[in-house]
Design a protein around this motif. Structure first.
Motif, PDB file in Angstrom:
ATOM      1  N   LEU A 131       0.822  -1.206   0.000  1.00  0.00           N
ATOM      2  CA  LEU A 131       0.000   0.000   0.000  1.00  0.00           C
ATOM      3  C   LEU A 131       0.857   1.257   0.000  1.00  0.00           C
ATOM      4  N   ARG A 132       1.928   1.238   0.782  1.00  0.00           N
ATOM      5  CA  ARG A 132       2.641   2.471   1.085  1.00  0.00           C
ATOM      6  C   ARG A 132       4.148   2.272   0.924  1.00  0.00           C
ATOM      7  N   VAL A 133       4.795   3.307   0.381  1.00  0.00           N
ATOM      8  CA  VAL A 133       6.252   3.351   0.269  1.00  0.00           C
ATOM      9  C   VAL A 133       6.701   4.571   1.054  1.00  0.00           C
ATOM     10  N   GLU A 134       7.640   4.356   1.977  1.00  0.00           N
ATOM     11  CA  GLU A 134       8.094   5.426   2.868  1.00  0.00           C
ATOM     12  C   GLU A 134       9.547   5.805   2.582  1.00  0.00           C
ATOM     13  N   LEU A 135       9.826   7.088   2.781  1.00  0.00           N
ATOM     14  CA  LEU A 135      11.199   7.566   2.733  1.00  0.00           C
ATOM     15  C   LEU A 135      11.331   8.733   3.697  1.00  0.00           C
ATOM     16  N   ILE A 136      12.562   9.075   3.994  1.00  0.00           N
ATOM     17  CA  ILE A 136      12.863  10.233   4.838  1.00  0.00           C
ATOM     18  C   ILE A 136      13.946  11.037   4.130  1.00  0.00           C
TER      19      ILE A 136
ATOM     20  N   ASN B 218       6.711  15.585  -6.752  1.00  0.00           N
ATOM     21  CA  ASN B 218       6.291  15.448  -8.152  1.00  0.00           C
ATOM     22  C   ASN B 218       5.994  14.001  -8.529  1.00  0.00           C
ATOM     23  N   LEU B 219       6.603  13.057  -7.820  1.00  0.00           N
ATOM     24  CA  LEU B 219       6.345  11.634  -8.055  1.00  0.00           C
ATOM     25  C   LEU B 219       5.118  11.131  -7.292  1.00  0.00           C
ATOM     26  N   GLY B 220       4.518  11.996  -6.477  1.00  0.00           N
ATOM     27  CA  GLY B 220       3.308  11.616  -5.749  1.00  0.00           C
ATOM     28  C   GLY B 220       3.496  11.360  -4.264  1.00  0.00           C
ATOM     29  N   PHE B 221       4.682  11.600  -3.739  1.00  0.00           N
ATOM     30  CA  PHE B 221       4.913  11.455  -2.301  1.00  0.00           C
ATOM     31  C   PHE B 221       4.313  12.650  -1.565  1.00  0.00           C
ATOM     32  N   SER B 222       3.800  12.396  -0.369  1.00  0.00           N
ATOM     33  CA  SER B 222       3.253  13.450   0.489  1.00  0.00           C
ATOM     34  C   SER B 222       4.111  13.577   1.738  1.00  0.00           C
ATOM     35  N   THR B 223       4.304  14.807   2.176  1.00  0.00           N
ATOM     36  CA  THR B 223       5.025  15.054   3.421  1.00  0.00           C
ATOM     37  C   THR B 223       4.125  14.689   4.586  1.00  0.00           C
ATOM     38  N   GLU B 224       4.681  13.987   5.565  1.00  0.00           N
ATOM     39  CA  GLU B 224       3.893  13.531   6.708  1.00  0.00           C
ATOM     40  C   GLU B 224       4.358  14.123   8.032  1.00  0.00           C
ATOM     41  N   GLY B 225       5.174  15.158   7.987  1.00  0.00           N
ATOM     42  CA  GLY B 225       5.607  15.804   9.219  1.00  0.00           C
ATOM     43  C   GLY B 225       7.063  16.204   9.167  1.00  0.00           C
TER      44      GLY B 225
ATOM     45  N   GLU C 235      19.436  19.497  11.740  1.00  0.00           N
ATOM     46  CA  GLU C 235      18.334  19.785  10.827  1.00  0.00           C
ATOM     47  C   GLU C 235      17.293  18.678  10.931  1.00  0.00           C
ATOM     48  N   ALA C 236      16.108  18.983  10.418  1.00  0.00           N
ATOM     49  CA  ALA C 236      14.993  18.037  10.489  1.00  0.00           C
ATOM     50  C   ALA C 236      15.070  17.017   9.367  1.00  0.00           C
ATOM     51  N   ASP C 237      14.511  15.862   9.640  1.00  0.00           N
ATOM     52  CA  ASP C 237      14.231  14.859   8.615  1.00  0.00           C
ATOM     53  C   ASP C 237      12.763  15.015   8.257  1.00  0.00           C
ATOM     54  N   ILE C 238      12.444  14.839   6.991  1.00  0.00           N
ATOM     55  CA  ILE C 238      11.085  15.003   6.500  1.00  0.00           C
ATOM     56  C   ILE C 238      10.568  13.630   6.068  1.00  0.00           C
ATOM     57  N   PRO C 239       9.651  13.017   6.855  1.00  0.00           N
ATOM     58  CA  PRO C 239       9.071  11.734   6.442  1.00  0.00           C
ATOM     59  C   PRO C 239       8.036  11.953   5.336  1.00  0.00           C
ATOM     60  N   MET C 240       8.099  11.097   4.332  1.00  0.00           N
ATOM     61  CA  MET C 240       7.199  11.202   3.185  1.00  0.00           C
ATOM     62  C   MET C 240       6.674   9.812   2.828  1.00  0.00           C
ATOM     63  N   ALA C 241       5.504   9.764   2.190  1.00  0.00           N
ATOM     64  CA  ALA C 241       4.922   8.481   1.787  1.00  0.00           C
ATOM     65  C   ALA C 241       4.224   8.614   0.444  1.00  0.00           C
ATOM     66  N   TRP C 242       4.225   7.514  -0.288  1.00  0.00           N
ATOM     67  CA  TRP C 242       3.521   7.363  -1.558  1.00  0.00           C
ATOM     68  C   TRP C 242       2.591   6.175  -1.403  1.00  0.00           C
TER      69      TRP C 242
END
Length: 180
Positions: free
Chosen positions: A123-128, A142-149, A163-170
């Motif tokens: 369902l979900r692909v995660e990256l930071i 642009n590939l469809g990932f959304s920022t999650e915090g 610095e912050a890490d930005i978790p993202m998911a597609w």
């Protein structure tokens, strides 16, 4: 997928040495990877290649003559069963000499297309991404990932700043809720 100069394909065990060399080259560039050069060990490469082969996916970009691997992307399922619908620990590495040519985006698209077509169980692909990597974050969006915090002060830079890490998911539009 292939182009005039490059070939996109799934990684194989025989690619180990070339992938190791790629990660060593990329780690020399500050911000190229979360790991620094001394942390790129044979066991690190072996670990993610094994996890990707068993519970995930790994693609590489090679030259058409297959002399060098100039890009790698991999992700895999976390071990806990409740996360069986997720690919995580996503890492991409593009040889510094080939960055800025769109190969990272093509490699990402190869991965996501593969998941849509072949991995309906995911369902979900995660990256930071580190917050200073604005170019990569824009590409992911642009590939469809959304920022999650934001994970504040998660990264300690070599100069002592944080610095912050930005978790993202597609999310896979072809996810099948029915178990296999």
């Amino acid at each position: 997928m292939s182009s005039d100069k490059f070939f996109f394909r799934q990684a194989e065990n025989i690619d180990f040495d070339k992938i190791f060399e790629l990660y060593q080259r990329v780690s020399k560039k500050i911000g190229g990877l979360a790991r620094v050069e001394p942390e790129i060990t044979a066991s690190y490469i072996q670990n993610f290649m094994q996890k990707s082969a068993q519970n995930g996916v790994q693609f590489v970009i090679s030259s058409t003559n297959n002399e060098a691997i100039i890009g790698d992307i991999h992700c895999y399922r976390p071990e806990a069963g409740v996360f069986g619908h997720i690919f995580s620990d996503l890492t991409i590495a593009i040889d510094p000499d080939y960055q800025g040519k769109g190969l990272g985006k093509l490699l990402f698209q190869t991965l996501l297309d593969y998941i849509v077509q072949n991995r309906k169980d995911i369902l979900r692909v995660e990256l930071i991404a580190r917050e200073s990597n604005i170019k990569a974050i824009k590409m992911y969006e642009n590939l469809g990932f959304s920022t999650e915090g934001r994970l504040e002060r998660r990264i300690k830079n070599s100069d002592g700043t944080f610095e912050a890490d930005i978790p993202m998911a597609w999310f896979n539009p072809n996810f099948n809720k029915e178990p296999k």
